[in-house]
Design a protein around this motif. Structure first.
Motif, PDB file in Angstrom:
ATOM      1  N   LYS A 139      16.544   9.054  19.545  1.00  0.00           N
ATOM      2  CA  LYS A 139      15.553   9.130  18.472  1.00  0.00           C
ATOM      3  C   LYS A 139      15.289   7.745  17.897  1.00  0.00           C
ATOM      4  CE  LYS A 139      16.359  13.885  16.973  1.00  0.00           C
ATOM      5  NZ  LYS A 139      16.599  14.776  15.806  1.00  0.00           N
ATOM      6  N   GLN A 140      14.132   7.618  17.284  1.00  0.00           N
ATOM      7  CA  GLN A 140      13.794   6.355  16.640  1.00  0.00           C
ATOM      8  C   GLN A 140      14.594   6.183  15.347  1.00  0.00           C
ATOM      9  OE1 GLN A 140       9.491   6.179  16.114  1.00  0.00           O
ATOM     10  NE2 GLN A 140       9.333   4.858  17.903  1.00  0.00           N
ATOM     11  N   ARG A 141      14.810   4.926  15.015  1.00  0.00           N
ATOM     12  CA  ARG A 141      15.467   4.622  13.757  1.00  0.00           C
ATOM     13  C   ARG A 141      14.546   5.054  12.607  1.00  0.00           C
ATOM     14  NH1 ARG A 141      17.659  -1.183  14.244  1.00  0.00           N
ATOM     15  NH2 ARG A 141      18.832  -0.116  15.859  1.00  0.00           N
ATOM     16  N   GLU A 142      15.117   5.725  11.596  1.00  0.00           N
ATOM     17  CA  GLU A 142      14.314   6.186  10.483  1.00  0.00           C
ATOM     18  C   GLU A 142      14.837   5.621   9.175  1.00  0.00           C
ATOM     19  OE1 GLU A 142      14.496  10.314   9.384  1.00  0.00           O
ATOM     20  OE2 GLU A 142      16.625  10.510   9.903  1.00  0.00           O
ATOM     21  N   TYR A 182      18.691   2.699   6.994  1.00  0.00           N
ATOM     22  CA  TYR A 182      18.091   3.382   8.112  1.00  0.00           C
ATOM     23  C   TYR A 182      19.191   4.113   8.885  1.00  0.00           C
ATOM     24  CZ  TYR A 182      14.451  -0.140   7.235  1.00  0.00           C
ATOM     25  OH  TYR A 182      13.501  -0.943   6.651  1.00  0.00           O
ATOM     26  N   GLN A 215      19.985   6.157  12.869  1.00  0.00           N
ATOM     27  CA  GLN A 215      19.506   6.418  14.225  1.00  0.00           C
ATOM     28  C   GLN A 215      20.504   7.285  14.964  1.00  0.00           C
ATOM     29  OE1 GLN A 215      18.884   2.904  16.693  1.00  0.00           O
ATOM     30  NE2 GLN A 215      17.226   3.937  17.793  1.00  0.00           N
ATOM     31  N   TRP A 238      18.979  -6.793  13.393  1.00  0.00           N
ATOM     32  CA  TRP A 238      19.807  -5.687  12.934  1.00  0.00           C
ATOM     33  C   TRP A 238      21.291  -6.016  13.080  1.00  0.00           C
ATOM     34  CZ3 TRP A 238      17.509  -1.595  10.599  1.00  0.00           C
ATOM     35  CH2 TRP A 238      16.130  -1.434  10.789  1.00  0.00           C
TER      36      TRP A 238
END
Length: 114
Positions: free
Chosen positions: A43-46, A37, A39, A104
């Motif tokens: 912004k959101q984690r993608e 992922y 980030q 995380w």
């Protein structure tokens, strides 16, 4: 307790390459689909890349053809080979399970800049 330790980030010029590693302790990764992922601030984690327990892989369109996810079950480690890096790949990169997430890790910073 599960621990995720990401490493391998750094500063690289556009077009360059990096290989990220994620060492996992406290969980046998061979049973799980794992993902990388990223980030950026605000912004959101993608999810950018995932690998199933059967070693099938999937990628976000933005990284397809440039990034490769792999796993070494004997080392309980997941990797992300990143080639042809672009400035928009700049982010903090994390690994985690896809479906059964744990806490995380600290992530590893990747900065793509000339």
């Amino acid at each position: 307790q599960v621990h995720l330790v990401e490493s391998g980030g750094g500063l690289v010029q556009p077009g360059g390459s990096l290989r990220l590693s994620c060492a996992v302790s406290g969980r046998i990764i061979s049973f799980f689909a794992m993902g990388w992922y990223r980030q950026t601030p605000g912004k959101q984690r993608e999810l950018v890349a995932a690998i199933t327990s059967g070693d099938s892989t999937n990628y976000a369109d933005s990284v397809k053809g440039r990034f490769t996810i792999s796993r070494d079950n004997a080392k309980n480690t997941v990797y992300l080979q990143m080639n042809s890096l672009k400035p928009e790949d700049t982010a903090v990169y994390y690994c985690n399970a896809v479906d059964y997430k744990t806490a995380w890790g600290q992530g590893t910073q990747v900065t793509v800049s000339s």
